[in-house]
Write a protein that holds these residues in place. Structure first.
Motif, short mmCIF file in Angstrom:
data_model
loop_
_atom_site.label_atom_id
_atom_site.label_comp_id
_atom_site.label_asym_id
_atom_site.label_seq_id
_atom_site.Cartn_x
_atom_site.Cartn_y
_atom_site.Cartn_z
N LEU B 302 -0.35 -6.67 10.35
CA LEU B 302 -1.48 -6.87 9.44
C LEU B 302 -2.00 -5.58 8.83
CD1 LEU B 302 -3.52 -9.72 11.10
CD2 LEU B 302 -1.88 -9.78 9.23
N ILE B 303 -1.63 -4.46 9.44
CA ILE B 303 -2.16 -3.18 8.94
C ILE B 303 -1.99 -3.01 7.42
CG2 ILE B 303 -2.01 -0.66 9.12
CD1 ILE B 303 -1.12 -1.18 12.05
N PRO B 304 -0.83 -3.31 6.85
CA PRO B 304 -0.69 -3.06 5.41
C PRO B 304 -1.43 -4.03 4.51
CG PRO B 304 1.29 -4.07 6.24
CD PRO B 304 0.44 -3.78 7.43
N LEU B 305 -1.98 -5.11 5.06
CA LEU B 305 -2.60 -6.10 4.17
C LEU B 305 -3.84 -5.60 3.43
CD1 LEU B 305 -2.25 -9.67 5.65
CD2 LEU B 305 -1.02 -8.56 3.80
N PRO B 306 -4.81 -4.96 4.14
CA PRO B 306 -6.00 -4.52 3.41
C PRO B 306 -5.70 -3.61 2.22
CG PRO B 306 -6.37 -4.39 5.76
CD PRO B 306 -4.94 -4.75 5.57
N PRO B 307 -4.84 -2.58 2.38
CA PRO B 307 -4.57 -1.78 1.19
C PRO B 307 -3.93 -2.60 0.06
CG PRO B 307 -3.33 -0.97 3.09
CD PRO B 307 -4.21 -2.04 3.59
N LEU B 308 -3.10 -3.55 0.43
CA LEU B 308 -2.47 -4.38 -0.58
C LEU B 308 -3.53 -5.17 -1.35
CD1 LEU B 308 0.31 -5.29 -1.64
CD2 LEU B 308 0.14 -7.24 -0.10
N GLY B 309 -4.48 -5.73 -0.60
CA GLY B 309 -5.56 -6.50 -1.23
C GLY B 309 -6.36 -5.62 -2.17
N LEU B 310 -6.66 -4.43 -1.71
CA LEU B 310 -7.44 -3.49 -2.51
C LEU B 310 -6.73 -3.17 -3.82
CD1 LEU B 310 -10.06 -2.46 -1.21
CD2 LEU B 310 -9.00 -0.19 -1.19
N LEU B 431 0.89 -14.56 -3.76
CA LEU B 431 -0.53 -14.46 -4.09
C LEU B 431 -0.82 -13.18 -4.88
CD1 LEU B 431 -2.20 -15.73 -0.81
CD2 LEU B 431 -2.23 -16.82 -3.06
N ALA B 432 -0.19 -12.10 -4.46
CA ALA B 432 -0.40 -10.84 -5.17
C ALA B 432 0.06 -10.98 -6.61
CB ALA B 432 0.35 -9.71 -4.48
N GLN B 433 1.22 -11.61 -6.77
CA GLN B 433 1.74 -11.74 -8.13
C GLN B 433 0.95 -12.73 -8.95
OE1 GLN B 433 5.75 -12.65 -7.23
NE2 GLN B 433 6.42 -10.56 -7.57
#
Ligand SMILES: Nc1ncnc2c1ncn2[C@@H]1O[C@H](COP(=O)(O)OP(=O)(O)OP(=O)(O)O)[C@@H](O)[C@H]1O
Ligand SMILES: [Mg+2]
Lengths: 136, 726
Positions: B302-310, B431-433
């Motif tokens: 889960l660590i990389p999720l917050p930066p991805l969201g940001l 979702l990102a896309q």
């Protein structure tokens, strides 16, 4: 002005935004054209100043000299600009419908209050141009 | 200090720089205050001789004349012009009267309208409220609309949840299979276990296929209905709008809005929402599974999720902007095609085909570039995300593999874990896309709701009464009007027309004759004064009913793409062929129609372009005749036709006007001689009225107009007045 003195005349800019110093129609109070000044430079310096002063009163169209920000908010666009009349913030609806193209480089922006702002693209700085190109 | 009975706002100072200024009028003086409320000018009332409003392009000045000369008291841009105009008459009263009753009704100030939705004060009347126009309101409008489909939506929701759950099962079953095979147990047990498990797996796959089919079916039906209703509402909203709406807009863009924007929304409602919810749900469920299988490893993932969201959040506004400009250039292309095709004759006549092609290519490549740049933005996202995920999967194989070796995890669990992990990043990637897609959809929705929620400008009173038999008495009481704030077209029109009277309206081109008619048809409402029909204010009559009683032949005739008969019967579709022919005869159109091979069934082409100008006019007259209205308005075309056709039109008009209140905007002498009364309009003011002879004898404007016309042409035909205007 034309040899004989004429009183009670008014000036009309035939191209108020694109040619603010040329093609100036001189008309009598009964709307008859008595002369068309092709260019202000035809006149002597003191007349030029007088004409400019009069035109400044008749044509109140601020020119946008720099765009600080254009932000979209809902159906509105918020503009923060520097104009020949000083700093001002205004709001427009759809740029599509509220920016009139006068020439390749001259535009008129109409805000929601019915004000009009002229904009000459070539006179904008780089940053302003970036904003502008996104809008138009 | 005395109280001010009037405050006027200005926004420019002496140096032509923006600054908030105001003048206060009190009983005994006027004061000018600057932004901080400091007094910068002060004139006692007795020193003021008069106060004038000088209008400039884009603004104006208030100037007070004093014994010492004129003093500028206020300077302002367009936005304050109207309130100053309205206040002027009261200011004049104030100057001229010794004891001025300072009634403090502030109706002279801009009335601050409040937003109907949130109650906040709006800055100008036409403006829609800003706060209510946010992204969320668009979303909530969309949601409100989908309420009508709640049954289908619930079915959909259940299917989505089922689908998600079912799709979660296979990796787990595979885990059982792998663990079953790799576990050292008796052979018989394993093979029956294997059979069961494989059977289960197959069953799940079949179920999945079925669910997908139902899902697709429901989605298509929801999307289709949604599309239909949106388009319907949008077209209805457009029909409801008043003329000014169309004056101020590029109308052809609405074709695009109705087609493309609703389509975008349809796609979203049918597929987008399903995908969005199912992807979100999957992500959540899978995350649960991952935690269940091994929570420590999951935390690591889960660590990389917050930066991805940001990152996505940061990109959001930019994407929104890009979609907008893409839309804008696509509309541009569309407008260009429309305009070029409408003006094809001119383009060919001036052989401008190549320039038009060039112009089009430019606009088109701009559109393509913008489209590409949006796609590019997301193109680079995909490989990056994929790389990201692959690296994590490698990491998991390493960390998980070591755990298996140490005996902390079975091989099956590890394989399931890795599969779930890939599955988990699927929705995340999607979702990102979809940020781009969602922006596109929101943009479309905004444009649609903008149209649907723009209130009509000309509205009827709530207690508008039905109209009984119309006698046709028309009264203008001090009517003033301008299409735009910066230019008044009509000033103080006072006019009374008796039932059955025939009025000839004349004046130079641009005097405001057609405008006067537009007000009677209520295409616009007057800015000042009121118009009465049979003693009733126009706004107390329902617009449709009003217009049913007014037959208009406009200066520019517009025909719809249909047959001649359909065009004549436009206002009265139930008309029998008999009536249509009768109307055409009255309009002197019957003969030329008979000469056409298809008679009344001749297709006129778009805007009637297959007919000549004179023919079109006569069909328009027939259209008005068939309506049989108590009030008839004829705006004679200025374009001259041949003498014979003109005589035909003239004769048609003569027959038509009998027994009705008729207003003819006349350009022909014969019409003028026939009128009961002539009204001369010049510069937006009624300057003369009387019969032809009376006015001729008076030797005023009418005489001038007529004299010049006859002198110029020699024959008894009214020539277009442009040349005579001044
Ligand atoms: N939709 C509009 N928006 C803004 N201005 C308009 C509009 N229609 C007309 N005008 C302006 O209003 C003025 C009066 O127009 P109008 O059509 O009433 O003239 P008219 O007297 O009918 O002239 P003509 O004899 O040429 O038909 C014109 O100067 C025109 O420029
Ligand atoms: Mg007209």
């Amino acid at each position: 002005m034309n040899g004989e003195p004429v009183s009670d005349i008014y000036l009309v800019l035939t191209f108020p935004v694109t040619e603010p110093e040329r093609y100036i129609s001189v008309r009598t109070a009964s709307h008859q054209e008595i002369h068309l000044i092709h260019s202000l430079s035809e006149l002597d310096i003191s007349s030029q100043a007088a004409v400019r002063e009069d035109l400044e009163r008749r044509y109140m169209i601020p020119k946008v000299v720099a765009i600080k920000m254009i932000k979209r908010q809902g159906n509105h666009w918020l503009w923060d600009v520097e104009t020949s009349y000083g700093k001002v913030a205004f709001r427009t609806n759809q740029p599509q419908e509220n920016i009139d193209i006068l020439s390749n480089e001259t535009y008129i922006i109409r805000d929601t209050d019915g004000r009009r702002f002229a904009l000459h693209v070539s006179r904008l700085d780089k940053r302003s141009k970036l904003f502008w190109n996104k809008i138009i | 200090m005395e109280e001010a009975w009037l405050t006027l706002q200005g926004d420019l100072n002496r140096n032509m720089q923006f600054e908030q200024l105001q003048v206060l009028f009190t009983a005994s003086k006027l004061l000018v205050l600057d932004r901080e409320g400091r007094q910068i000018l002060h004139i006692p009332k007795q020193n003021v001789e008069n106060i004038r409003l000088i209008e400039a392009l884009g603004g104006g000045y208030l100037v007070a004349s004093t014994a010492k000369g004129p003093v500028e008291i206020l300077r302002f841009t367009e936005m304050h012009l109207d309130s100053c105009r309205k206040a002027l008459s009261r200011v004049e009263q104030w100057v001229s009267k010794d004891s001025f009753t300072t009634d403090k009704r502030n109706d002279l100030k801009d009335r601050n309208k409040t937003c109907a939705h949130c109650g906040r004060v709006m800055r100008s009347a036409k403006d829609s409220c800003m706060r209510c126009n946010r992204k969320w309101s668009t979303v909530s409008h969309l949601l409100q609309r989908s309420r009508a489909y709640s049954a289908s939506m619930i079915v959909m929701g259940i299917i989505v949840i089922l689908t998600v759950l079912v799709s979660l099962a296979p990796p787990y079953i595979i885990k059982w299979i792998i663990d079953g095979i790799s576990a050292p147990v008796g052979m018989g047990g394993v093979s029956s276990h294997l059979l069961w498990m494989s059977g289960l797996l197959a069953g799940i796959y079949i179920l999945q296929a079925l669910l997908q089919m139902i899902e697709g079916y429901t989605a298509i039906s929801i999307g289709g209905r949604f599309l239909g209703e949106l388009r319907r509402d949008m077209f209805h909203a457009l029909m409801k709008q008043s003329m000014r709406f169309f004056d101020n807009r590029q109308v052809s863009q609405y074709i695009g809005r109705i087609n493309q924007d609703t389509d975008t929304i349809k796609d979203f409602m049918s597929q987008g929402i399903v995908h969005l919810t199912s992807q979100l749900l999957s992500a959540l469920f899978i995350l649960g599974m991952l935690f269940y299988l091994d929570w420590r490893m999951t935390l690591m993932i889960l660590i990389p999720l917050p930066p991805l969201g940001l990152f996505v959040m940061r990109l959001w506004p930019k994407v929104r902007e890009m979609w907008y400009s893409q839309w804008q250039s696509s509309i541009h292309v569309q407008n260009m095609v429309g305009e070029a095709l409408q003006g094809i004759r001119i383009i060919k006549a001036f052989s401008k085909e190549n320039d038009e092609k060039e112009r089009f290519d430019k606009a088109n490549s701009r559109f393509v570039n913008r489209m590409i740049s949006i796609q590019n933005l997301w193109m680079f996202m995909t490989p990056v995300l994929t790389l990201f995920i692959s690296l994590f999967v490698a990491l998991i194989w390493f960390a998980g593999g070591r755990k298996v070796l140490e005996g902390g995890m079975t091989v099956g669990t590890l394989s399931a874990y890795a599969t779930y992990l890939i599955m988990f990043f699927g929705p995340v990637k999607w979702l990102a896309q979809s940020a781009s897609w969602i922006n596109e959809v929101l943009g479309s929705a905004e444009r649609i709701f903008e149209v649907i929620h723009t209130p009509a400008e000309v509205t009827d009173d709530e207690e508008a009464q039905p109209l009984s038999k119309v006698r046709g008495e028309i009264r203008y009481n001090h009517v003033g009007f301008g299409y735009a704030k910066d230019r008044r077209i009509l000033h103080g029109i006072d006019l009374h027309i008796a039932p059955g009277e025939m009025i000839g309206l004349i004046g130079p081109s641009g005097a405001g004759k057609s405008t006067l008619i537009h007000l009677l048809c209520r295409f616009y409402d007057p800015d000042e004064g009121e118009i009465l029909l049979d003693g009733r204010r126009l706004s107390s009559i329902r617009q449709e009913e009003l217009r049913k009683n007014i037959g208009v032949v406009f200066q520019e005739t517009f025909l719809f793409d249909g047959t001649i008969a359909q065009n004549i019967a436009y206002g009265n579709p139930e008309a029998e062929a008999q009536d249509i022919i009768q109307a055409a005869m009255t309009a002197n159109a019957h003969d030329f129609i008979c000469r056409l091979p298809h008679g009344y069934e001749t297709k006129v082409g778009e805007r009637g372009h297959r007919l000549s100008g004179g023919e079109r006019q006569r069909i328009a007259i027939a259209r008005a005749v068939l309506l049989d209205p108590p009030i008839l308005i004829l705006d004679e075309a200025t374009s001259s036709v041949d003498v014979e056709t003109e005589a035909a039109i003239q004769e048609a008009m003569d027959k038509v006007i009998q027994g009705r209140t008729t207003i003819v905007i006349a350009h022909r002498l014969s019409t003028l001689q026939r009128a009961d009364r002539l009204l001369v309009l010049e510069g937006g003011r009624l300057v003369e009225s009387g019969s032809h002879e009376e006015l001729l004898n008076r030797g005023g404007v009418y005489h001038r107009l007529l004299h010049a016309a006859q002198g110029a042409s020699g024959r008894e035909v009214w020539i277009p007045m442009q040349e005579v205007a001044r």
